[in-house]
Motif scaffolding. Structure first.
Motif, PDB file in Angstrom:
ATOM      1  N   ARG A  28       0.823  -1.217   0.000  1.00  0.00           N
ATOM      2  CA  ARG A  28       0.000   0.000   0.000  1.00  0.00           C
ATOM      3  C   ARG A  28       0.855   1.265   0.000  1.00  0.00           C
ATOM      4  O   ARG A  28       0.526   2.250  -0.665  1.00  0.00           O
ATOM      5  CB  ARG A  28      -0.915   0.029   1.220  1.00  0.00           C
ATOM      6  N   ASN A  29       1.903   1.228   0.771  1.00  0.00           N
ATOM      7  CA  ASN A  29       2.719   2.431   0.919  1.00  0.00           C
ATOM      8  C   ASN A  29       3.491   2.803  -0.341  1.00  0.00           C
ATOM      9  O   ASN A  29       4.080   3.887  -0.407  1.00  0.00           O
ATOM     10  CB  ASN A  29       3.665   2.270   2.106  1.00  0.00           C
ATOM     11  N   ARG A  30       3.484   1.925  -1.342  1.00  0.00           N
ATOM     12  CA  ARG A  30       4.111   2.258  -2.627  1.00  0.00           C
ATOM     13  C   ARG A  30       3.158   3.061  -3.528  1.00  0.00           C
ATOM     14  O   ARG A  30       3.572   3.558  -4.572  1.00  0.00           O
ATOM     15  CB  ARG A  30       4.532   0.977  -3.349  1.00  0.00           C
ATOM     16  N   LEU A  31       1.897   3.123  -3.162  1.00  0.00           N
ATOM     17  CA  LEU A  31       0.907   3.808  -3.991  1.00  0.00           C
ATOM     18  C   LEU A  31       1.092   5.322  -3.942  1.00  0.00           C
ATOM     19  O   LEU A  31       1.449   5.885  -2.905  1.00  0.00           O
ATOM     20  CB  LEU A  31      -0.510   3.458  -3.516  1.00  0.00           C
ATOM     21  N   THR A  32       0.826   5.978  -5.055  1.00  0.00           N
ATOM     22  CA  THR A  32       0.879   7.429  -5.102  1.00  0.00           C
ATOM     23  C   THR A  32      -0.475   7.997  -4.692  1.00  0.00           C
ATOM     24  O   THR A  32      -1.487   7.286  -4.631  1.00  0.00           O
ATOM     25  CB  THR A  32       1.216   7.918  -6.519  1.00  0.00           C
ATOM     26  N   ALA A  33      -0.499   9.299  -4.445  1.00  0.00           N
ATOM     27  CA  ALA A  33      -1.764   9.959  -4.107  1.00  0.00           C
ATOM     28  C   ALA A  33      -2.772   9.808  -5.240  1.00  0.00           C
ATOM     29  O   ALA A  33      -3.972   9.616  -4.999  1.00  0.00           O
ATOM     30  CB  ALA A  33      -1.509  11.437  -3.806  1.00  0.00           C
ATOM     31  N   ASP A  34      -2.294   9.871  -6.475  1.00  0.00           N
ATOM     32  CA  ASP A  34      -3.195   9.688  -7.627  1.00  0.00           C
ATOM     33  C   ASP A  34      -3.755   8.269  -7.655  1.00  0.00           C
ATOM     34  O   ASP A  34      -4.943   8.060  -7.958  1.00  0.00           O
ATOM     35  CB  ASP A  34      -2.464   9.983  -8.933  1.00  0.00           C
ATOM     36  N   ASP A  35      -2.912   7.275  -7.367  1.00  0.00           N
ATOM     37  CA  ASP A  35      -3.380   5.881  -7.315  1.00  0.00           C
ATOM     38  C   ASP A  35      -4.512   5.738  -6.309  1.00  0.00           C
ATOM     39  O   ASP A  35      -5.539   5.090  -6.591  1.00  0.00           O
ATOM     40  CB  ASP A  35      -2.244   4.939  -6.894  1.00  0.00           C
ATOM     41  N   ILE A  36      -4.338   6.329  -5.154  1.00  0.00           N
ATOM     42  CA  ILE A  36      -5.308   6.204  -4.062  1.00  0.00           C
ATOM     43  C   ILE A  36      -6.629   6.864  -4.439  1.00  0.00           C
ATOM     44  O   ILE A  36      -7.712   6.293  -4.228  1.00  0.00           O
ATOM     45  CB  ILE A  36      -4.726   6.802  -2.766  1.00  0.00           C
ATOM     46  N   GLU A  37      -6.560   8.059  -5.013  1.00  0.00           N
ATOM     47  CA  GLU A  37      -7.784   8.766  -5.395  1.00  0.00           C
ATOM     48  C   GLU A  37      -8.509   8.060  -6.540  1.00  0.00           C
ATOM     49  O   GLU A  37      -9.741   7.957  -6.539  1.00  0.00           O
ATOM     50  CB  GLU A  37      -7.455  10.211  -5.783  1.00  0.00           C
ATOM     51  N   GLU A  38      -7.756   7.572  -7.520  1.00  0.00           N
ATOM     52  CA  GLU A  38      -8.380   6.845  -8.633  1.00  0.00           C
ATOM     53  C   GLU A  38      -9.066   5.582  -8.136  1.00  0.00           C
ATOM     54  O   GLU A  38     -10.178   5.250  -8.560  1.00  0.00           O
ATOM     55  CB  GLU A  38      -7.317   6.491  -9.683  1.00  0.00           C
ATOM     56  N   ALA A  39      -8.409   4.873  -7.253  1.00  0.00           N
ATOM     57  CA  ALA A  39      -9.014   3.664  -6.690  1.00  0.00           C
ATOM     58  C   ALA A  39     -10.277   4.006  -5.924  1.00  0.00           C
ATOM     59  O   ALA A  39     -11.298   3.309  -6.027  1.00  0.00           O
ATOM     60  CB  ALA A  39      -8.012   2.954  -5.780  1.00  0.00           C
ATOM     61  N   GLY A  40     -10.239   5.097  -5.158  1.00  0.00           N
ATOM     62  CA  GLY A  40     -11.405   5.500  -4.382  1.00  0.00           C
ATOM     63  C   GLY A  40     -12.589   5.866  -5.263  1.00  0.00           C
ATOM     64  O   GLY A  40     -13.738   5.521  -4.951  1.00  0.00           O
ATOM     65  N   ALA A  41     -12.326   6.541  -6.375  1.00  0.00           N
ATOM     66  CA  ALA A  41     -13.408   6.916  -7.291  1.00  0.00           C
ATOM     67  C   ALA A  41     -14.026   5.676  -7.929  1.00  0.00           C
ATOM     68  O   ALA A  41     -15.259   5.556  -8.024  1.00  0.00           O
ATOM     69  CB  ALA A  41     -12.874   7.860  -8.362  1.00  0.00           C
ATOM     70  N   ALA A  42     -13.183   4.736  -8.366  1.00  0.00           N
ATOM     71  CA  ALA A  42     -13.702   3.511  -8.976  1.00  0.00           C
ATOM     72  C   ALA A  42     -14.461   2.671  -7.956  1.00  0.00           C
ATOM     73  O   ALA A  42     -15.543   2.138  -8.241  1.00  0.00           O
ATOM     74  CB  ALA A  42     -12.544   2.700  -9.571  1.00  0.00           C
ATOM     75  N   LEU A  43     -13.916   2.569  -6.760  1.00  0.00           N
ATOM     76  CA  LEU A  43     -14.554   1.817  -5.696  1.00  0.00           C
ATOM     77  C   LEU A  43     -15.923   2.404  -5.363  1.00  0.00           C
ATOM     78  O   LEU A  43     -16.907   1.668  -5.193  1.00  0.00           O
ATOM     79  CB  LEU A  43     -13.627   1.817  -4.481  1.00  0.00           C
ATOM     80  N   ALA A  44     -16.010   3.722  -5.280  1.00  0.00           N
ATOM     81  CA  ALA A  44     -17.288   4.373  -4.984  1.00  0.00           C
ATOM     82  C   ALA A  44     -18.323   4.051  -6.045  1.00  0.00           C
ATOM     83  O   ALA A  44     -19.497   3.817  -5.740  1.00  0.00           O
ATOM     84  CB  ALA A  44     -17.088   5.887  -4.878  1.00  0.00           C
ATOM     85  N   GLY A  45     -17.902   4.029  -7.304  1.00  0.00           N
ATOM     86  CA  GLY A  45     -18.830   3.713  -8.383  1.00  0.00           C
ATOM     87  C   GLY A  45     -19.465   2.349  -8.214  1.00  0.00           C
ATOM     88  O   GLY A  45     -20.676   2.184  -8.413  1.00  0.00           O
ATOM     89  N   TRP A  46     -18.653   1.365  -7.834  1.00  0.00           N
ATOM     90  CA  TRP A  46     -19.187   0.022  -7.625  1.00  0.00           C
ATOM     91  C   TRP A  46     -20.038  -0.051  -6.366  1.00  0.00           C
ATOM     92  O   TRP A  46     -21.110  -0.669  -6.351  1.00  0.00           O
ATOM     93  CB  TRP A  46     -18.043  -0.985  -7.528  1.00  0.00           C
ATOM     94  N   ALA A  47     -19.562   0.567  -5.292  1.00  0.00           N
ATOM     95  CA  ALA A  47     -20.294   0.504  -4.031  1.00  0.00           C
ATOM     96  C   ALA A  47     -21.683   1.113  -4.152  1.00  0.00           C
ATOM     97  O   ALA A  47     -22.658   0.588  -3.590  1.00  0.00           O
ATOM     98  CB  ALA A  47     -19.498   1.221  -2.939  1.00  0.00           C
TER      99      ALA A  47
END
Length: 211
Positions: A28-47
């Motif tokens: 997880r700690n290798r992820l960039t801020a952009d990675d985290i935000e992109e994942a959050g947006a995609a995750l929200a779409g599914w949720a």
């Protein structure tokens, strides 16, 4: 807010779980801020497509911190729907109190001694029992396995939440939010561990049989 301390009070540390946590956090700690935000947006779409969330009136959720999958997009979308969103506030004994989310202005930064700064609800506290009125509980974690067993950070806060729900005979949908690589075949489990009903990742939803 989310299992930030060492092992649950009174329980010995599980070396297998501890090693897994370190490995997962390293990735997880290798992820960039952009990675985290992109994942959050995609995750929200599914949720937001989950039927459980579509019909929910009250959802217990959390504000992501650090390298956790970002949850703000999901929180804002639920709030915009008119859902009552409850967010946790960490108590000194590692239990969780709850408060209502009403947008960015309803959060405050709280520094807990010896732990990271967390974003918690700024308004009135509703008490630890408030979670028992939730239709859905969104859980943080580090991994989940094919049986729905969730690996948390080891502080025990959500063990207490799940035990409180069981004592109250409350049966909300339990959904963990993770990255795709954190859905694994099998995790070490203890007697007190409880399975979740589903996991949401940036690429979709997986459901589990829990009974």
């Amino acid at each position: 807010m989310r299992e930030r301390s060492v092992e649950h009070e009174g329980r010995p540390a599980d070396p297998d779980k501890r090693t897994l946590r370190l490995q997962l956090l390293t990735v997880r700690n290798r992820l960039t801020a952009d990675d985290i935000e992109e994942a959050g947006a995609a995750l929200a779409g599914w949720a937001l497509k989950l039927p459980e969330l579509a019909r929910a009136r009250t959802v217990a959720a959390y504000v992501s911190v650090g390298s956790e999958p970002a949850t703000r997009a999901l929180l804002d979308a639920l709030h915009a729907r008119g859902v009552r969103v409850l967010l946790p506030a960490l108590l000194p004994d590692q239990d969780l109190d709850w408060g209502a989310y009403a947008g960015e202005g309803s959060l405050t930064q709280v520094r807990h001694a010896g732990r990271m700064t967390l974003r918690e609800p700024a308004g009135d506290r509703l008490g630890p029992q408030a979670v028992t009125g939730a239709d859905v509980v969104l859980l943080p974690g580090l991994a989940v396995d094919a049986h729905g067993m969730r690996l948390g950070r080891g502080g025990g806060s959500y063990d207490r939440v799940l035990a409180r729900l069981e004592r109250a005979d409350a049966h909300p949908a339990l959904v963990v939010l993770l990255y795709d690589s954190e859905v694994v075949e099998r995790l070490p489990a203890q007697e007190h561990d409880r399975p979740v009903h589903a996991v949401v990742t940036p690429s979709g939803v997986r459901r589990f049989r829990t009974g």
